[in-house]
Design a protein around this motif. Sequence first.
Motif, PDB file in Angstrom:
ATOM      1  N   HIS A 176      11.420  70.108  89.556  1.00 38.86           N
ATOM      2  CA  HIS A 176      10.765  69.695  90.800  1.00 38.86           C
ATOM      3  C   HIS A 176      10.808  68.173  90.961  1.00 38.86           C
ATOM      4  O   HIS A 176      10.727  67.443  89.974  1.00 38.86           O
ATOM      5  CB  HIS A 176       9.312  70.158  90.825  1.00 38.86           C
ATOM      6  N   ALA A 177      10.924  67.718  92.206  1.00 39.81           N
ATOM      7  CA  ALA A 177      10.863  66.280  92.486  1.00 39.81           C
ATOM      8  C   ALA A 177       9.407  65.827  92.448  1.00 39.81           C
ATOM      9  O   ALA A 177       8.528  66.480  93.006  1.00 39.81           O
ATOM     10  CB  ALA A 177      11.475  65.981  93.848  1.00 39.81           C
ATOM     11  N   LYS A 181      13.643  65.207  86.581  1.00 41.70           N
ATOM     12  CA  LYS A 181      14.177  65.204  85.232  1.00 41.70           C
ATOM     13  C   LYS A 181      15.555  65.834  85.157  1.00 41.70           C
ATOM     14  O   LYS A 181      16.440  65.364  84.433  1.00 41.70           O
ATOM     15  CB  LYS A 181      13.231  65.924  84.283  1.00 41.70           C
ATOM     16  N   SER A 182      15.792  66.905  85.924  1.00 46.63           N
ATOM     17  CA  SER A 182      17.079  67.602  85.907  1.00 46.63           C
ATOM     18  C   SER A 182      17.354  68.147  87.298  1.00 46.63           C
ATOM     19  O   SER A 182      16.466  68.173  88.150  1.00 46.63           O
ATOM     20  CB  SER A 182      17.053  68.745  84.884  1.00 46.63           C
ATOM     21  N   PHE A 215      14.664  61.118  82.228  1.00 47.89           N
ATOM     22  CA  PHE A 215      14.725  61.626  83.604  1.00 47.89           C
ATOM     23  C   PHE A 215      16.056  61.200  84.218  1.00 47.89           C
ATOM     24  O   PHE A 215      16.432  60.028  84.159  1.00 47.89           O
ATOM     25  CB  PHE A 215      13.556  61.084  84.430  1.00 47.89           C
ATOM     26  N   ALA A 216      16.752  62.164  84.819  1.00 49.38           N
ATOM     27  CA  ALA A 216      18.112  61.894  85.296  1.00 49.38           C
ATOM     28  C   ALA A 216      18.146  61.254  86.679  1.00 49.38           C
ATOM     29  O   ALA A 216      19.129  60.589  87.029  1.00 49.38           O
ATOM     30  CB  ALA A 216      18.933  63.188  85.311  1.00 49.38           C
ATOM     31  N   ALA A 230       9.254  52.723  87.520  1.00 52.97           N
ATOM     32  CA  ALA A 230       9.625  54.136  87.471  1.00 52.97           C
ATOM     33  C   ALA A 230      11.021  54.310  86.876  1.00 52.97           C
ATOM     34  O   ALA A 230      11.262  55.222  86.075  1.00 52.97           O
ATOM     35  CB  ALA A 230       9.556  54.745  88.875  1.00 52.97           C
ATOM     36  N   LYS A 231      11.958  53.438  87.270  1.00 54.83           N
ATOM     37  CA  LYS A 231      13.320  53.530  86.727  1.00 54.83           C
ATOM     38  C   LYS A 231      13.334  53.273  85.226  1.00 54.83           C
ATOM     39  O   LYS A 231      14.021  53.983  84.472  1.00 54.83           O
ATOM     40  CB  LYS A 231      14.227  52.517  87.442  1.00 54.83           C
ATOM     41  N   SER A 232      12.594  52.260  84.785  1.00 53.83           N
ATOM     42  CA  SER A 232      12.555  51.925  83.365  1.00 53.83           C
ATOM     43  C   SER A 232      11.964  53.072  82.544  1.00 53.83           C
ATOM     44  O   SER A 232      12.508  53.464  81.511  1.00 53.83           O
ATOM     45  CB  SER A 232      11.736  50.649  83.154  1.00 53.83           C
TER      46      SER A 232
END
Length: 303
Positions: A289-290, A284-285, A270-271, A261-263
Motif C-alpha cells: 500500500h502507498a 515498500k514494494s 522502501f523501493a 522520507a527519501k533518506s
Amino acid sequence: MESFTCKRCNTEARDGAQCSVCHGRFDFPCSGITESGYRKLGDRKSTWKCPSCKGTASPSVVHGKPGSAKSPVLTDIDNIALDIKRLATQMSALPALMSSIKAIQTDIADLRSVKTDMADLKLLKPELEAVKVSILQQRFQQLESSLHDFDQRSRMNNIEIKGVPVSSTEKLFEIVAKIGRHIGCPIPKEQINYIARIPIRNDKHSKNILLSVQNRYIKEDFVAASKKYSITPTDLGIQGDTRIFINDHLTRQNKMLLTKAKSLARERGFAYVWVKGCKIFVRKSPTSHALNIISEADLRKIA
C-alpha cells in the motif's frame, strides 16, 4: 478510522468528506473543504457535494439552423462562475484562520495583563500557568499547521524546474515550450499564468524556474511526462551538462520532509518515494500500500 481511496487523486487516505450526489469519498486536499469546515457542517454533512457535483450547471445550448443539433457547451459566463466557485472553496479556510489568530491575540493580551500585575501573579498557581502556556502553544501549533496547509494549497498549480542554466538572453516561455516538445506534453502559452526565475536557498549562482498554470491537471500531466525522460540542457539547445528536474512546487517544510522520507526509505528498504498533487508518498514494494507522509510523525510508518 477505516481508510479509503480518494476518488480524485486515487490515493489512500485516513479521513475525508463524502459527496451526497456521486457518493465518492475525497481526502480534504481534493474535497475543496477544510477538515474543520467539514466538521462544522454537523447534520449538513449528508447534503455536502464535491466540487464536481456542486459545480455542475445546466449548460447552455447553441442553436443552429432548424433540424440541426449541436452538443451543449458551457458559456464563458459558466466557466467564470465555476472558476469563482473553485476560488471560493480554496479561500474557505481564511475565516477559520482569522478566528484562530484573534483567539491567540486575546490569549496573549490576557497573559501580558496577568504578568504586569505582580501581586496577582504571586497568587496564580504554577499548575494553572502551565496549563495556560500549554493551551497557547497548542493554538500556535494549530495555526502554524493551518498556515502551512494553506501555503501548500496555493502552490497546487505550480511547477518547479531545476537545472536549466541561467542566461541573460534566455526566454523562459521558449524554454518551457522546448521541454514540452521534448517530453511530448506541451503547455499552450495561454494556459500559463506566469513564469519567473526564483532564487535557491544557499545557492546565489543558480535560480530555478517557477511556472504557474491554470489548473492542477495540466501541472500533473507535465510533471508525470517529465519523469519518463532524462533531460539535459543540450536537449533544449542550451550549453550545459547538468540534469534538469521537473517537480511539484513544494513548501520549504515539505521539501525537508521529502528529503527525510527519501533518506529513511533507503535505510528501511522502501523501493518507491514520490510526490503527487503536492503530497508525499512511499511504498515498500510494487504490491504494498502507498503511505501518505504528511508530517514528521508519519515517518514512523517507514519501518
